[in-house]
Design a protein around this motif. Structure first.
Motif, short mmCIF file in Angstrom:
data_model
loop_
_atom_site.label_atom_id
_atom_site.label_comp_id
_atom_site.label_asym_id
_atom_site.label_seq_id
_atom_site.Cartn_x
_atom_site.Cartn_y
_atom_site.Cartn_z
N ILE A 158 0.84 -1.20 0.00
CA ILE A 158 0.00 0.00 0.00
C ILE A 158 0.87 1.25 0.00
N ARG A 159 1.97 1.23 0.77
CA ARG A 159 2.90 2.37 0.76
C ARG A 159 3.51 2.57 -0.62
N ASP A 160 3.91 1.47 -1.26
CA ASP A 160 4.50 1.56 -2.59
C ASP A 160 3.48 2.10 -3.60
N THR A 161 2.23 1.65 -3.47
CA THR A 161 1.17 2.15 -4.36
C THR A 161 0.94 3.63 -4.14
N THR A 162 0.92 4.03 -2.87
CA THR A 162 0.75 5.45 -2.54
C THR A 162 1.86 6.28 -3.17
N LYS A 163 3.09 5.81 -3.03
CA LYS A 163 4.24 6.53 -3.56
C LYS A 163 4.18 6.62 -5.08
N ARG A 164 3.75 5.54 -5.72
CA ARG A 164 3.71 5.50 -7.18
C ARG A 164 2.72 6.50 -7.75
N PHE A 165 1.63 6.75 -7.02
CA PHE A 165 0.59 7.65 -7.53
C PHE A 165 0.60 9.02 -6.85
N THR A 166 1.63 9.27 -6.06
CA THR A 166 1.76 10.58 -5.43
C THR A 166 2.10 11.64 -6.48
#
Length: 429
Positions: A141-149
């Protein structure tokens, strides 16, 4: 044509062939036709030179030698087909032992035969735990958040998590002389991503657009570039802009873009867990398959493999590395220079693993032959659905199904993998 095969080792045979009159006659004609197209003789078009005139031009010995080589090549190919030899390299050590009748020997590298027995089924590979921890779900979830930030420019002092765009230049702290490969312009940098040398990003905290700063950084002792190991460098940095991070909200609409269907955040987390469980199960299955083949190779491959088989595996491993590196946007030559390697030295480094992989491949090939696994249309359909299942959106799944609607095409694409899967399903459970 007489063919005699003598085993020299597990991976090499000597082939002795006495050429038939039919092949000799056909080879003589082929040699005459070919040589007549190669020579220039006044009064004759190339390819239309009578044999007697050709002999007068090039000599009988030359023409006979050319005919012999044609006969040797044709007889060798015919022998391979007749004896069904699993050749893995070009023949060597040609020796013409008789000219009448024409008889010659060759040494040929072949795929070794394995003396497999049913004891391979006694090789046991234990299962390992594949449970998914909560922290692993949170990491996705953190990686997904970072990718779409996304980032929005702001007139603020930079803090960790902000993105700063900078110009920077490294220099010798003693005389401020510029140092090679330590400068950059318009470089975006997310503070806290640790993409630069340790300590560099921390020095940008508190800086605003238009600020400039000098600071000292000591490169790590294990830095990849020898001249900079444990070296102190002075950096001059100018901040061009500071941007605040805007993290995405995991709304149902946002999740639909990720998964192809609406779901709430709890359902999304559950889908992430299921995805990780599936990935771990596949990785564990691959580990067990590889471990089994490794044990089987130790038991059954007790001879030296032909060089060509290992070399093919080496080439394959280097190509795999090239694909990974270029897929990350790097030139392979630059990557090798960064490592201080050449393709030749990579071959040296990879050789033990390449030999091991070649042995495993040989064992698997023989096991599949013995298993004689049949593939049904239902097997093909299941494999197609397995591939389609990797996609969340139905339109992508349908594209996969359409692509392999032709069963002949699907059989060509998936037969090998289905046989491997069915074999290990039965063996490992």
């Amino acid at each position: 044509m007489k063919i005699d095969i003598k085993e020299l080792s597990a991976s090499q045979v000597q082939v002795t062939i006495t050429v038939s009159d039919e092949i000799l006659a056909a080879s003589r004609k082929k040699a005459v036709d070919r040589v007549s197209k190669e020579v220039t003789i006044d009064g004759f078009r190339k390819g239309h030179v009578p044999e007697k005139v050709l002999i007068a031009k090039v000599g009988e010995d030359y023409l006979k030698g050319q005919a012999q080589m044609e006969a040797i090549n044709d007889a060798y190919r015919a022998a391979l087909e007749e004896k069904d030899l699993p050749v893995v390299d070009q023949p060597t050590d040609l020796d013409i032992t008789s000219e009448d009748p024409l008889t010659f020997t060759l040494k040929v590298a072949v795929l070794p035969k394995l003396a497999l027995d049913k004891d391979y089924k006694k090789i046991k590979i234990d299962k390992q735990d594949i449970s998914v921890k909560d922290e692993e779900v949170e990491e996705v979830i953190r990686d997904t958040t970072k990718r779409f930030t996304t980032y929005e420019e702001a007139d603020v002092a930079a803090v960790m998590g902000d993105r700063a765009t900078i110009n920077f230049a490294g220099m010798d702290p003693k005389d401020n002389a510029p140092l090679p490969n330590t400068d950059g312009k318009d470089q975006p940098l997310v503070l806290g991503d640790n993409m630069f040398i340790p300590g560099f990003e921390e020095n940008l905290v508190g800086m605003k657009k238009g600020d400039a700063k000098d600071f000292l950084i000591t490169f790590p002792k294990d830095y990849h570039h020898e001249p900079f190991k444990n070296k102190e460098v002075k950096f001059h940095v100018e901040v061009l802009k500071v941007e605040k991070a805007v993290a995405p909200e995991f709304t149902e609409d946002f999740i639909e873009k990720l998964r192809g269907k609406k779901m709430n955040f709890d359902a999304f987390k559950l889908s992430v867990r299921e995805m990780l469980e599936k990935e771990k199960a596949e990785q564990e299955r691959a580990r067990r398959e590889d471990a089994f083949l490794g044990e089987a190779a130790k038991k059954y491959v007790t001879f030296e493999l032909p060089h060509s088989i290992v070399h093919q595996e080496l080439d394959h491993m280097v190509q795999e590395m090239k694909t990974r590196v270029t897929g990350q946007g790097m030139r392979f030559e630059d990557y090798l220079a960064h490592l201080g390697k050449t393709e030749h030295s990579l071959h040296d480094d990879f050789h033990p693993e390449a030999e091991e992989r070649a042995k495993k491949r040989l064992v698997l090939s023989e096991l599949l032959k013995q298993a004689d696994i049949e593939i049904s249309d239902a097997d093909l359909d299941a494999e197609i659905e397995k591939i389609a299942g990797r996609f969340e959106k139905e339109e992508y799944k349908q594209q996969v199904r359409t692509m392999y609607a032709d069963k002949a095409k699907a059989r060509d694409a998936f037969s090998a993998q289905i046989k491997i899967t069915k074999f290990f399903d039965d063996l490992l459970g």
